[in-house]
Design a protein around this motif. Structure first.
Motif, PDB file in Angstrom:
ATOM      1  N   SER A   1       0.850  -1.189   0.000  1.00 57.35           N
ATOM      2  CA  SER A   1       0.000   0.000   0.000  1.00 57.35           C
ATOM      3  C   SER A   1       0.882   1.234   0.000  1.00 57.35           C
ATOM      4  CB  SER A   1      -0.917  -0.021   1.215  1.00 57.35           C
ATOM      5  OG  SER A   1      -0.124   0.034   2.379  1.00 57.35           O
ATOM      6  N   ASP A   2       0.302   2.380  -0.242  1.00 54.33           N
ATOM      7  CA  ASP A   2       1.043   3.633  -0.263  1.00 54.33           C
ATOM      8  C   ASP A   2       1.597   3.929   1.136  1.00 54.33           C
ATOM      9  OD1 ASP A   2       1.957   6.188  -0.421  1.00 54.33           O
ATOM     10  OD2 ASP A   2       0.048   7.105  -0.990  1.00 54.33           O
ATOM     11  N   PRO A   3       2.912   3.902   1.313  1.00 52.97           N
ATOM     12  CA  PRO A   3       3.456   4.116   2.662  1.00 52.97           C
ATOM     13  C   PRO A   3       3.191   5.525   3.188  1.00 52.97           C
ATOM     14  CG  PRO A   3       5.232   4.037   1.051  1.00 52.97           C
ATOM     15  CD  PRO A   3       3.974   3.676   0.318  1.00 52.97           C
ATOM     16  N   LEU A   4       2.990   6.490   2.265  1.00 51.37           N
ATOM     17  CA  LEU A   4       2.759   7.872   2.716  1.00 51.37           C
ATOM     18  C   LEU A   4       1.378   8.034   3.341  1.00 51.37           C
ATOM     19  CD1 LEU A   4       4.300   9.882  -0.249  1.00 51.37           C
ATOM     20  CD2 LEU A   4       5.305   9.436   1.984  1.00 51.37           C
ATOM     21  N   ALA A   5       0.476   7.074   3.062  1.00 52.71           N
ATOM     22  CA  ALA A   5      -0.882   7.173   3.607  1.00 52.71           C
ATOM     23  C   ALA A   5      -1.001   6.423   4.930  1.00 52.71           C
ATOM     24  CB  ALA A   5      -1.881   6.622   2.590  1.00 52.71           C
ATOM     25  N   ASP A   6       0.099   5.841   5.390  1.00 55.17           N
ATOM     26  CA  ASP A   6       0.069   5.025   6.594  1.00 55.17           C
ATOM     27  C   ASP A   6       0.823   5.749   7.720  1.00 55.17           C
ATOM     28  OD1 ASP A   6       0.459   3.205   8.591  1.00 55.17           O
ATOM     29  OD2 ASP A   6       1.232   1.611   7.298  1.00 55.17           O
ATOM     30  N   PRO A   7       0.123   6.141   8.793  1.00 54.16           N
ATOM     31  CA  PRO A   7       0.777   6.902   9.863  1.00 54.16           C
ATOM     32  C   PRO A   7       1.998   6.180  10.455  1.00 54.16           C
ATOM     33  CG  PRO A   7      -1.586   6.769  10.242  1.00 54.16           C
ATOM     34  CD  PRO A   7      -1.302   5.909   9.058  1.00 54.16           C
ATOM     35  N   ASP A   8       1.993   4.839  10.405  1.00 55.11           N
ATOM     36  CA  ASP A   8       3.120   4.109  11.000  1.00 55.11           C
ATOM     37  C   ASP A   8       4.335   4.051  10.084  1.00 55.11           C
ATOM     38  OD1 ASP A   8       1.722   3.595  13.291  1.00 55.11           O
ATOM     39  OD2 ASP A   8       0.809   1.765  12.469  1.00 55.11           O
ATOM     40  N   ARG A   9       4.128   4.268   8.781  1.00 52.29           N
ATOM     41  CA  ARG A   9       5.253   4.122   7.860  1.00 52.29           C
ATOM     42  C   ARG A   9       5.653   5.427   7.181  1.00 52.29           C
ATOM     43  NH1 ARG A   9       4.050   0.072   3.484  1.00 52.29           N
ATOM     44  NH2 ARG A   9       1.900   0.747   3.802  1.00 52.29           N
ATOM     45  N   SER A  10       4.824   6.490   7.325  1.00 54.88           N
ATOM     46  CA  SER A  10       5.086   7.694   6.532  1.00 54.88           C
ATOM     47  C   SER A  10       6.440   8.319   6.863  1.00 54.88           C
ATOM     48  CB  SER A  10       3.947   8.707   6.699  1.00 54.88           C
ATOM     49  OG  SER A  10       3.802   9.066   8.048  1.00 54.88           O
ATOM     50  N   LEU A  11       6.822   8.292   8.159  1.00 49.46           N
ATOM     51  CA  LEU A  11       8.106   8.898   8.528  1.00 49.46           C
ATOM     52  C   LEU A  11       9.259   8.187   7.807  1.00 49.46           C
ATOM     53  CD1 LEU A  11       9.428  11.018  10.541  1.00 49.46           C
ATOM     54  CD2 LEU A  11       9.968   9.027  11.931  1.00 49.46           C
ATOM     55  N   TYR A  12       9.181   6.851   7.733  1.00 48.78           N
ATOM     56  CA  TYR A  12      10.259   6.090   7.116  1.00 48.78           C
ATOM     57  C   TYR A  12      10.280   6.317   5.606  1.00 48.78           C
ATOM     58  CZ  TYR A  12      10.247   4.053  11.702  1.00 48.78           C
ATOM     59  OH  TYR A  12      10.293   3.908  13.066  1.00 48.78           O
ATOM     60  N   ALA A  13       9.076   6.481   5.020  1.00 48.98           N
ATOM     61  CA  ALA A  13       9.012   6.733   3.583  1.00 48.98           C
ATOM     62  C   ALA A  13       9.666   8.074   3.253  1.00 48.98           C
ATOM     63  CB  ALA A  13       7.559   6.716   3.110  1.00 48.98           C
ATOM     64  N   VAL A  14       9.387   9.104   4.078  1.00 46.00           N
ATOM     65  CA  VAL A  14      10.007  10.409   3.836  1.00 46.00           C
ATOM     66  C   VAL A  14      11.519  10.313   4.071  1.00 46.00           C
ATOM     67  CG1 VAL A  14      10.006  12.857   4.395  1.00 46.00           C
ATOM     68  CG2 VAL A  14       7.893  11.574   4.548  1.00 46.00           C
ATOM     69  N   ALA A  15      11.905   9.569   5.098  1.00 45.11           N
ATOM     70  CA  ALA A  15      13.341   9.408   5.372  1.00 45.11           C
ATOM     71  C   ALA A  15      14.036   8.783   4.165  1.00 45.11           C
ATOM     72  CB  ALA A  15      13.554   8.551   6.621  1.00 45.11           C
ATOM     73  N   ALA A  16      13.352   7.838   3.498  1.00 47.64           N
ATOM     74  CA  ALA A  16      13.941   7.202   2.313  1.00 47.64           C
ATOM     75  C   ALA A  16      14.217   8.239   1.233  1.00 47.64           C
ATOM     76  CB  ALA A  16      13.011   6.112   1.787  1.00 47.64           C
ATOM     77  N   VAL A  17      13.277   9.197   1.065  1.00 45.81           N
ATOM     78  CA  VAL A  17      13.469  10.251   0.063  1.00 45.81           C
ATOM     79  C   VAL A  17      14.685  11.098   0.429  1.00 45.81           C
ATOM     80  CG1 VAL A  17      12.393  12.153  -1.183  1.00 45.81           C
ATOM     81  CG2 VAL A  17      10.963  10.334  -0.248  1.00 45.81           C
ATOM     82  N   ASP A  18      14.781  11.457   1.706  1.00 44.21           N
ATOM     83  CA  ASP A  18      15.887  12.301   2.146  1.00 44.21           C
ATOM     84  C   ASP A  18      17.223  11.546   2.024  1.00 44.21           C
ATOM     85  OD1 ASP A  18      17.349  14.392   3.143  1.00 44.21           O
ATOM     86  OD2 ASP A  18      16.205  14.646   4.970  1.00 44.21           O
ATOM     87  N   ILE A  19      17.202  10.247   2.279  1.00 40.29           N
ATOM     88  CA  ILE A  19      18.435   9.456   2.144  1.00 40.29           C
ATOM     89  C   ILE A  19      18.887   9.462   0.684  1.00 40.29           C
ATOM     90  CG2 ILE A  19      19.385   7.108   2.233  1.00 40.29           C
ATOM     91  CD1 ILE A  19      17.645   6.712   4.775  1.00 40.29           C
ATOM     92  N   TRP A  20      17.927   9.295  -0.234  1.00 39.84           N
ATOM     93  CA  TRP A  20      18.274   9.333  -1.668  1.00 39.84           C
ATOM     94  C   TRP A  20      18.955  10.656  -2.008  1.00 39.84           C
ATOM     95  CZ3 TRP A  20      16.531  12.559  -5.718  1.00 39.84           C
ATOM     96  CH2 TRP A  20      16.922  12.160  -6.996  1.00 39.84           C
ATOM     97  N   HIS A  21      18.435  11.729  -1.440  1.00 37.97           N
ATOM     98  CA  HIS A  21      18.922  13.080  -1.713  1.00 37.97           C
ATOM     99  C   HIS A  21      20.315  13.293  -1.100  1.00 37.97           C
ATOM    100  CE1 HIS A  21      18.669  17.569  -1.416  1.00 37.97           C
ATOM    101  NE2 HIS A  21      19.063  17.399  -0.179  1.00 37.97           N
ATOM    102  N   TRP A  22      20.600  12.623  -0.010  1.00 35.69           N
ATOM    103  CA  TRP A  22      21.726  12.981   0.858  1.00 35.69           C
ATOM    104  C   TRP A  22      22.937  12.068   0.757  1.00 35.69           C
ATOM    105  CZ3 TRP A  22      24.167  16.435   3.408  1.00 35.69           C
ATOM    106  CH2 TRP A  22      24.918  16.137   4.539  1.00 35.69           C
ATOM    107  N   TRP A  23      22.721  10.756   0.591  1.00 37.52           N
ATOM    108  CA  TRP A  23      23.821   9.820   0.806  1.00 37.52           C
ATOM    109  C   TRP A  23      24.943   9.982  -0.213  1.00 37.52           C
ATOM    110  CZ3 TRP A  23      26.085   5.832  -1.930  1.00 37.52           C
ATOM    111  CH2 TRP A  23      25.485   5.541  -3.156  1.00 37.52           C
ATOM    112  N   GLY A  24      24.622  10.326  -1.469  1.00 40.43           N
ATOM    113  CA  GLY A  24      25.643  10.448  -2.508  1.00 40.43           C
ATOM    114  C   GLY A  24      26.595  11.587  -2.199  1.00 40.43           C
ATOM    115  N   PHE A  25      26.027  12.678  -1.712  1.00 38.23           N
ATOM    116  CA  PHE A  25      26.845  13.823  -1.286  1.00 38.23           C
ATOM    117  C   PHE A  25      27.834  13.387  -0.205  1.00 38.23           C
ATOM    118  CE2 PHE A  25      27.307  17.041   2.063  1.00 38.23           C
ATOM    119  CZ  PHE A  25      27.996  18.023   1.377  1.00 38.23           C
ATOM    120  N   LEU A  26      27.291  12.628   0.761  1.00 37.64           N
ATOM    121  CA  LEU A  26      28.119  12.147   1.868  1.00 37.64           C
ATOM    122  C   LEU A  26      29.243  11.246   1.348  1.00 37.64           C
ATOM    123  CD1 LEU A  26      27.825  12.640   4.881  1.00 37.64           C
ATOM    124  CD2 LEU A  26      26.538  10.526   5.055  1.00 37.64           C
ATOM    125  N   ALA A  27      28.922  10.410   0.366  1.00 34.23           N
ATOM    126  CA  ALA A  27      29.934   9.520  -0.221  1.00 34.23           C
ATOM    127  C   ALA A  27      31.040  10.335  -0.874  1.00 34.23           C
ATOM    128  CB  ALA A  27      29.282   8.575  -1.231  1.00 34.23           C
TER     129      ALA A  27
END
Lengths: 275, 282
Positions: free
Chosen positions: B135-161
């Motif tokens: 199901s859409d993780p953004l619509a689930d209160p228990d998973r939405s934080l982790y889904a957003v974190a995944a987006v931020d990780i995509w944005h961030w980790w390459g820079f860190l590397a």
């Protein structure tokens, strides 16, 4: 060459997976920007059967991207000019002056790098509202100048530290006043640093969200990012058009990045790498 | 000479220092941003302590910190070591993994909503059609934080590397060669040469991660607005909501103070490191 064959294979595999996952969302966005909404719905991973360039023209028209891109450019240029004009002399002074007072000023600028926007956003907004500065493009550029200049000061300071003091002393012996020394001796030698500062500050100003969305509320003066944000939502219907708008906003940045990768990477990682 | 520093200092004080001091003050007042502030003592803090949303927001900040201290850091360290071993691919791959960092957060957020998480047009939809029931993780209160974190990780980790790679390239080649001649494989090299070699950079990035994790706002505000049902609310979205949607600037200021308090400990360590480093270089 470092590492044995097994670890090199592992490394190459990892590099492949990493590059793929970094590019996947971008490729999906570009690909689907050329498809109709029905096509996107039926299979987001399929290549476009026909290139629907009209998504771009309708995004341009409906989202009024033209004026908002212009506002983004205005803010970016204003911010770059103000940061360069104020940060360069400041960086020079901080590189040359010793003593407790200047150490404190250096410390103060370092501290403001890590201060969250949230710590000053609310009073700042209501003060600006009282002064009639909300919805003003120069006012937003002024806030960006305050936010981005500490970074610029520290980057430029490393350039200033590399300039031999003997050069300035020679100019002083010849009777140059401090401002003349600064303009004719120091400034030319900081030019590469200024280019990096201009690129990073321009990028940050173009992409900035919190200040822009808070301080620019009229459709007649929003930046491209705010325009895009206001028009789209999680339950947007016309994804083709939305993605076309996204590609249009990001494209100038990506083009400059491809041309000036070294300045981008060096500038953004400066201060992060310790020897 | 001091005139040279004046414009930059003046702008910084007016835009950042003065309003920051006012925020500390506003935390002790009841204020809607427009009318006359009324003294409230500790009422804003007491209201906050009684609000379960505040506590879940604070917890989410801690979860966020834990995620960002581990996932992107590990990914970036392994990737930097891999790139160190593949000099031919280095320049191109470095730019590719850096690319997400320069794309505007608002655009990245929307692309992930539409192309990855959307149950109608995203990869989630495609997976559902191919027999994986997600199901859409953004619509689930228990998973939405982790889904957003995944987006931020995509944005961030390459820079860190890329940051870690630049640091690793400063390690002397002799040291790496010597370890290799002693028969060190990839993991031994990683553990005993590369990680210790970049310790100052690694420490700095970990401290900055803690500072930024308590400030996180943009991705969450853009993708979920702290929802659904406050599931991904953090202190910054909590404060923003109170200031601009509920007209309670005093409450927002109190939340901003709590936020800064957690960042402050990390900031103190950061400043101490920077100052000692600065004293050596000047």
């Amino acid at each position: 060459m470092i590492g044995d064959r097994w670890s090199r294979t592992f490394a190459l595999g990892l590099i492949g997976v990493a590059s793929f996952s970094s590019l996947l969302p971008i490729v999906l966005a570009v690909m689907n920007a050329l498809k109709t909404t029905v096509e996107i719905g039926s299979n987001p991973l399929a290549l476009p059967t026909q290139l629907h360039w009209e998504n771009f023209s309708s995004a341009w028209r409906n989202a009024q991207l033209g004026p908002s891109l212009l506002h983004s450019a205005e803010i970016a240029i204003l911010t770059i000019v103000m940061v360069c004009v104020t940060a360069t002399p400041c960086a020079y002074v901080l590189a040359r002056q010793k003593g407790k007072f200047w150490r404190f000023i250096t410390f103060y600028f370092m501290a403001t790098i890590t201060v969250p926007v949230q710590l000053y956003l609310y009073p700042l907004y209501f003060i600006f509202a009282k002064l009639g500065l909300v919805n003003s493009i120069p006012a937003v550029a002024l806030i960006y100048t305050a936010m981005f200049s500490p970074f610029a000061i520290f980057l430029l300071r490393t350039y200033a530290l590399a300039i031999p003091v003997a050069l300035e002393e020679a100019a002083q012996v010849d009777g140059a006043k401090p401002w003349q020394t600064f303009f004719y001796v120091i400034l030319p030698m900081m030019r590469p640093g200024l280019l990096t500062v201009a690129i990073i500050v321009g990028l940050n100003a173009w992409n900035e969200f919190v200040i822009a969305v808070t301080f620019l509320q009229n459709d007649s003066n929003v930046t491209a990012i705010v325009r895009f944000y206001n028009l789209t939502g999680q339950y947007s219907t016309d994804w083709g058009e939305m993605l076309a708008a996204a590609v249009t906003i990001v494209l100038p940045i990506v083009v400059i990045f491809v041309l000036l990768q070294r300045q981008f990477i060096d500038g953004m990682t400066s201060g992060a790498v310790k020897s | 000479m001091w005139l040279f520093a004046l414009p930059a200092l003046l702008i910084n004080i007016c835009i950042i220092l003065v309003p920051a001091v006012l925020t500390f003050t506003a935390a002790f007042f009841i204020w809607d941003g427009v009318g006359t502030p009324m003294w409230a003592g500790l009422a804003n803090f007491q209201n906050m302590a009684a609000d379960p949303v505040f506590w879940s927001a604070l917890t989410n900040n801690f979860i966020w910190t834990a995620i960002f201290l581990t996932v992107p850091v590990c990914l970036a360290l392994v990737m930097a070591a891999a790139l160190l071993m593949a000099p031919k691919a280095r320049i191109v791959v470095q730019s590719i993994i850096f690319l997400p960092r320069i794309i505007a957060v608002a655009v990245t957020g929307r692309i992930f909503q539409g192309m990855i998480f959307s149950p109608a047009t995203g990869i989630v939809a495609w997976l559902n059609e191919h027999g994986f029931s997600i199901s859409d993780p953004l619509a689930d209160p228990d998973r939405s934080l982790y889904a957003v974190a995944a987006v931020d990780i995509w944005h961030w980790w390459g820079f860190l590397a890329v940051v870690f790679l630049s640091a690793m390239r400063q390690i002397s080649v002799d040291q790496i060669e010597a370890a290799r001649l002693d028969g060190a494989g990839f993991f031994a090299l990683f553990r005993y040469v590369l990680i210790p070699g970049i310790r100052p950079t690694l420490t700095l990035m970990l401290i900055l991660t803690v500072i930024w994790s308590f400030q996180v706002f943009e991705f969450i505000f853009i993708v979920t607005r702290g929802g659904p049902a406050y599931g991904s609310e953090v202190l910054a979205t909590f404060a923003y909501r109170h200031a601009f949607f509920e007209g309670d600037v005093g409450q927002a200021a109190a939340a901003a103070c709590v936020m800064s308090l957690f960042g402050l400990c990390a900031t103190a360590v950061y400043l101490w490191l920077q100052i000692t480093d600065d004293a050596q270089s000047t």
